[in-house]
Design a protein around this motif. Structure first.
Motif, PDB file in Angstrom:
ATOM      1  N   MET B 468      28.365  11.801   6.399  1.00 34.51           N
ATOM      2  CA  MET B 468      29.805  11.616   6.210  1.00 34.51           C
ATOM      3  C   MET B 468      30.143  11.367   4.735  1.00 34.51           C
ATOM      4  O   MET B 468      31.297  11.354   4.351  1.00 34.51           O
ATOM      5  CB  MET B 468      30.308  10.415   7.022  1.00 34.51           C
ATOM      6  N   ASN B 469      29.122  11.122   3.937  1.00 37.49           N
ATOM      7  CA  ASN B 469      29.359  10.783   2.534  1.00 37.49           C
ATOM      8  C   ASN B 469      29.347  12.042   1.671  1.00 37.49           C
ATOM      9  O   ASN B 469      28.310  12.632   1.396  1.00 37.49           O
ATOM     10  CB  ASN B 469      28.268   9.811   2.067  1.00 37.49           C
ATOM     11  N   GLU B 470      30.554  12.444   1.235  1.00 33.84           N
ATOM     12  CA  GLU B 470      30.670  13.713   0.515  1.00 33.84           C
ATOM     13  C   GLU B 470      29.942  13.723  -0.817  1.00 33.84           C
ATOM     14  O   GLU B 470      29.559  14.775  -1.308  1.00 33.84           O
ATOM     15  CB  GLU B 470      32.151  14.033   0.277  1.00 33.84           C
ATOM     16  N   ARG B 471      29.771  12.550  -1.405  1.00 33.01           N
ATOM     17  CA  ARG B 471      29.159  12.522  -2.738  1.00 33.01           C
ATOM     18  C   ARG B 471      27.685  12.874  -2.705  1.00 33.01           C
ATOM     19  O   ARG B 471      27.098  13.217  -3.718  1.00 33.01           O
ATOM     20  CB  ARG B 471      29.379  11.147  -3.389  1.00 33.01           C
ATOM     21  N   ILE B 472      27.075  12.796  -1.524  1.00 33.37           N
ATOM     22  CA  ILE B 472      25.666  13.184  -1.437  1.00 33.37           C
ATOM     23  C   ILE B 472      25.483  14.355  -0.474  1.00 33.37           C
ATOM     24  O   ILE B 472      24.427  14.573   0.088  1.00 33.37           O
ATOM     25  CB  ILE B 472      24.783  11.995  -0.994  1.00 33.37           C
ATOM     26  N   SER B 473      26.572  15.133  -0.312  1.00 30.75           N
ATOM     27  CA  SER B 473      26.500  16.227   0.660  1.00 30.75           C
ATOM     28  C   SER B 473      25.455  17.272   0.263  1.00 30.75           C
ATOM     29  O   SER B 473      24.968  18.028   1.094  1.00 30.75           O
ATOM     30  CB  SER B 473      27.869  16.874   0.833  1.00 30.75           C
ATOM     31  N   TYR B 474      25.092  17.285  -1.019  1.00 34.87           N
ATOM     32  CA  TYR B 474      24.066  18.264  -1.438  1.00 34.87           C
ATOM     33  C   TYR B 474      22.714  17.986  -0.763  1.00 34.87           C
ATOM     34  O   TYR B 474      21.848  18.845  -0.709  1.00 34.87           O
ATOM     35  CB  TYR B 474      23.911  18.254  -2.978  1.00 34.87           C
ATOM     36  N   LEU B 475      22.562  16.758  -0.260  1.00 32.29           N
ATOM     37  CA  LEU B 475      21.289  16.424   0.400  1.00 32.29           C
ATOM     38  C   LEU B 475      21.239  16.857   1.864  1.00 32.29           C
ATOM     39  O   LEU B 475      20.210  16.754   2.522  1.00 32.29           O
ATOM     40  CB  LEU B 475      21.028  14.913   0.310  1.00 32.29           C
ATOM     41  N   TYR B 476      22.375  17.323   2.370  1.00 31.19           N
ATOM     42  CA  TYR B 476      22.372  17.814   3.750  1.00 31.19           C
ATOM     43  C   TYR B 476      21.808  19.237   3.713  1.00 31.19           C
ATOM     44  O   TYR B 476      22.526  20.211   3.528  1.00 31.19           O
ATOM     45  CB  TYR B 476      23.784  17.770   4.332  1.00 31.19           C
ATOM     46  N   GLN B 477      20.486  19.337   3.872  1.00 30.12           N
ATOM     47  CA  GLN B 477      19.791  20.614   3.629  1.00 30.12           C
ATOM     48  C   GLN B 477      18.997  21.078   4.850  1.00 30.12           C
ATOM     49  O   GLN B 477      17.813  20.771   4.978  1.00 30.12           O
ATOM     50  CB  GLN B 477      18.813  20.461   2.455  1.00 30.12           C
ATOM     51  N   PRO B 478      19.627  21.857   5.724  1.00 24.83           N
ATOM     52  CA  PRO B 478      18.920  22.330   6.916  1.00 24.83           C
ATOM     53  C   PRO B 478      17.672  23.136   6.560  1.00 24.83           C
ATOM     54  O   PRO B 478      16.712  23.178   7.333  1.00 24.83           O
ATOM     55  CB  PRO B 478      19.940  23.221   7.606  1.00 24.83           C
ATOM     56  N   PHE B 479      17.709  23.783   5.391  1.00 21.19           N
ATOM     57  CA  PHE B 479      16.595  24.671   5.058  1.00 21.19           C
ATOM     58  C   PHE B 479      15.583  24.027   4.130  1.00 21.19           C
ATOM     59  O   PHE B 479      14.697  24.685   3.613  1.00 21.19           O
ATOM     60  CB  PHE B 479      17.134  25.973   4.453  1.00 21.19           C
ATOM     61  N   ASN B 480      15.708  22.730   3.940  1.00 18.85           N
ATOM     62  CA  ASN B 480      14.683  22.053   3.156  1.00 18.85           C
ATOM     63  C   ASN B 480      13.356  22.216   3.900  1.00 18.85           C
ATOM     64  O   ASN B 480      13.284  21.988   5.108  1.00 18.85           O
ATOM     65  CB  ASN B 480      15.030  20.566   3.012  1.00 18.85           C
ATOM     66  N   PRO B 481      12.295  22.650   3.209  1.00 20.57           N
ATOM     67  CA  PRO B 481      11.017  22.864   3.907  1.00 20.57           C
ATOM     68  C   PRO B 481      10.550  21.618   4.671  1.00 20.57           C
ATOM     69  O   PRO B 481       9.822  21.747   5.668  1.00 20.57           O
ATOM     70  CB  PRO B 481      10.050  23.225   2.772  1.00 20.57           C
ATOM     71  N   ALA B 482      10.988  20.423   4.251  1.00 27.17           N
ATOM     72  CA  ALA B 482      10.602  19.204   4.981  1.00 27.17           C
ATOM     73  C   ALA B 482      11.120  19.274   6.416  1.00 27.17           C
ATOM     74  O   ALA B 482      10.415  18.926   7.370  1.00 27.17           O
ATOM     75  CB  ALA B 482      11.176  17.971   4.283  1.00 27.17           C
ATOM     76  N   ILE B 483      12.357  19.734   6.563  1.00 29.90           N
ATOM     77  CA  ILE B 483      12.955  19.852   7.898  1.00 29.90           C
ATOM     78  C   ILE B 483      12.215  20.930   8.700  1.00 29.90           C
ATOM     79  O   ILE B 483      11.839  20.735   9.855  1.00 29.90           O
ATOM     80  CB  ILE B 483      14.457  20.213   7.799  1.00 29.90           C
TER      81      ILE B 483
END
Lengths: 88, 575
Positions: B468-483
């Protein structure tokens, strides 16, 4: 005069279709039938009245019938509540 | 003439190009007049009502034949309005006691009701004002001796331009001639919009200025996909829209063909496409879009918007309704996921500093055992009506799963003791949305019947980023290899124990994610119903073996961006 409480279980409450069926079925009866909810009271034979109340799912309503054929009218309400899955 | 672009609300998909036909509604002017013979006035009023009723009977009959009983029910409601004592009573009373004309008495009374419905805080109720207007206008026209223009007279290909279409106008539209319509008022839930979708006529509503800017015979393009209206298009624009129309129709016929087909890759591998739903009403849409399963039924909606817990019986009714409608197709029900950002007014939970990491979902259910047992009992009682699978949300440890499963088995045994029939084939699984569970999937796989990966939460917990925090929305990464590595770990662990894995987050319907998930071996994809046919089309063109061969390369990439550009290159898509 007789009255009965119902709990509305239909997911959409008493909206267009269930309201039409209820109101339509009560037209032939002579008794006065009213629906009470949230401190408001409307004529159960009036589609506009019932719709304007916007009874929602989970509501506890009170139905009052008064007149010569009140028992039959109330039985009709019970039948429709059950067959249409409106409440119990 | 200059090309002009207007826009409104996209109400029914498709594209049409044709000449404009203005459907004008005559202004019915009502003047107040004193009358001398009230009995004659009452008779005049009654006969106008009777004439209107017989017309409505005909329209209702016509609608039931042309469309279906559900649409015809609108006119049953209109007929009831014309018998409504609360409407007719005040009108006859006004005529009798105030000695005024029927037109004026009707208008005053109906305006009172229209105003009442329009002022309601609910879109559905607001739309009902249009019903009252439609039905009383019919009576008024009879009283005034004015004939109302009927869309059934149209015999050329046209696009109808109107201020608004009444339900009775809309059912008279013949799709053979009426290629589309545009109205100045109305929304997506107006009758005319709903009927347009049933008739599959492209439509844009709420355009506000079409009546004032489009004249009869002008060429008009209506784009019901995005709400655009082009007046007097030039040759180039027409050509562009002809192309768009052709490709939409091709896609539509491809989707229609795939609606009743299984989802199979080009190399013959079957996966299951399911839908996420919130209420029993959503099932219709799932079946319309060719869903093979329900991958996530969010039960929280049953608990929300009310002032006490739903009773066991109410829950049985909702769950049974979904299972019956699905008619034996797999139906995964998630037990109550409340707490965190989802609150219940009647459940006074203390405010938490960190609600997403707090007392929510299964944690809350295990603490409020009675509430949870009621839900489990309701699910068990409904289980005989279909193919029920139950999953617990937010499982972090194997003990939580064991505890929940024990409660489930206890309730099952109790019901059996009470001689109440329950299904013996209910699968019990978990949502995988906490990294600890994804990592320990091999341990869980020995005890659960299935996994369903909830990507939205799995991503936020893995990346430690509040979504919900727009300032860190860049971290919402479905394609991050960790995921992707976690997803792989879960699927592999399940398959090793002969169990299946589904996914019910946004990612499952994403066109970049689908090929990767296919290569990882995901068994079930659950998405919003409207994405199913698109996904089925995409999957039918993909080879599972080929995607498997890319997995090692994808999982050894370093960043989310690298994964996305790898996939774009692979599909030849331009970014």
């Amino acid at each position: 005069m007789i009255e009965k409480q119902y709990n509305i279980t239909s997911a959409e409450g008493i909206h267009a279709r269930p309201a039409s069926v209820l109101v339509g079925a009560l037209a032939p009866f002579k008794s006065e039938v009213t629906l009470e909810w949230n401190d408001k009271k409307v004529n159960l034979k009036s589609i506009l009245g019932v719709m304007s109340l916007g009874v929602s799912s989970g509501a506890n309503i009170n139905i009052v019938a008064n007149g010569e054929d009140e028992e039959q009218a109330m039985a009709k309400v019970a039948e429709i509540m059950e067959t249409q899955g409106i409440g119990n | 003439m200059n090309q002009k672009l207007l826009s409104g609300i996209a109400a029914s998909n498709g594209i049409a190009i044709a000449k404009a036909f203005r459907l004008e509604n005559p202004e019915l002017i009502v003047e107040k007049a004193a009358i001398s013979n009230t009995d004659a006035e009452l008779t005049r009023f009654e006969s106008a009502v009777d004439q209107s009723k017989s017309e409505l009977e005909i329209i209702k009959e016509h609608t039931a034949q042309q469309m279906n009983d559900e649409e015809a029910a609108i006119f049953s409601a209109h007929l009831l309005v014309l018998s409504d004592p609360e409407l007719l009573g005040p009108i006859t009373e006004k005529i009798r006691s105030e000695n005024i004309n029927a037109e004026f008495a009707l208008q005053e009374t109906s305006n009172m009701f229209i105003g009442l419905f329009e002022s309601m805080d609910n879109d559905y109720m607001k739309e009902r004002a249009a019903d009252i207007r439609d039905v009383t206008k019919r009576v008024l026209a009879h009283l005034l001796g004015v004939s109302i223009q009927s869309p059934s007279i149209i015999t050329d290909e046209v696009i109808i331009i109107a201020e608004d279409l009444t339900p009775s106008d809309t059912v008279q539209l013949n799709p053979l001639y009426v290629k589309g319509f545009i109205t100045d008022i109305g929304g997506r839930t107006s009758h005319s919009a709903i009927l347009a979708r049933t008739l599959e006529i492209p439509a844009v509503v709420g355009a506000q200025t079409v009546m004032s800017s489009i004249r009869n015979g002008m060429t008009v393009i209506v784009d019901g996909l995005n709400g655009d209206i082009i007046v007097n298009p030039d040759a180039e624009t027409i050509a562009r829209y002809e192309d768009k129309k052709a490709s939409y129709e091709l896609q539509k016929s491809e989707w229609a063909r795939l609606k009743n087909e299984a989802t199979v890759t080009s190399d013959g591998h079957h996966v299951e496409l399911g839908a996420n739903i919130g209420t029993p009403k959503d099932v219709v849409g799932v079946l319309e879009h060719g869903g093979e399963a329900i991958g996530l039924y969010r039960t929280e909606f049953l608990y929300m918007g009310r002032n006490q817990f739903p009773t066991e019986d109410e829950q049985v009714e909702a769950y049974s309704s979904v299972l019956k409608q699905m008619d034996g197709k797999p139906t995964v029900v998630r037990t109550l996921d409340i707490g965190g950002d989802k609150e219940l007014s009647y459940l006074q939970l203390p405010k938490e500093l960190n609600p997403f990491l707090g007392l929510r979902a299964i944690r809350l259910c295990l603490e409020m055992e009675d509430m949870f047992r009621t839900q489990l009992r309701a699910l068990l009682r409904a289980s005989i009506h279909g193919n029920l699978k139950i999953m617990f949300p937010m499982i972090a440890t194997i003990e939580e799963f064991r505890q929940a499963k024990t409660l489930f088995l206890e309730e099952k045994a109790k019901l059996e003791n009470e001689q109440i029939e329950v299904s013996n084939t209910i699968e019990v699984g978990i949502m995988v949305e906490i990294p600890s569970t994804a990592v320990m999937a091999d341990i869980f796989a020995k005890e659960v019947d299935f996994f369903s990966i909830g990507t939205n939460d799995l991503i936020q917990y893995t990346m430690a980023a509040d979504r919900m925090n727009e300032r860190i929305s860049y971290l919402y990464q479905p394609f991050n290899p960790a995921i992707l590595r976690l997803v792989k770990n879960v699927i592999d662990a399940a398959h090793k124990e002969g169990k299946w894995t589904g996914m019910c987050g946004e990612m499952a319907g994403d066109e970049i994610a689908i090929p990767i998930l296919l290569g990882l071996g995901l068994d079930e994809f659950s998405m919003s119903a409207s994405s199913i046919l698109k996904a089925r089309t995409q999957i039918s063109k993909l080879s599972k073996m080929e995607m498997e061969s890319h997995i090692d390369a994808i999982l050894s990439l370093s960043t989310s961006e690298e994964v996305v550009s790898y996939m774009n290159k692979l599909s030849g898509m331009k970014k």
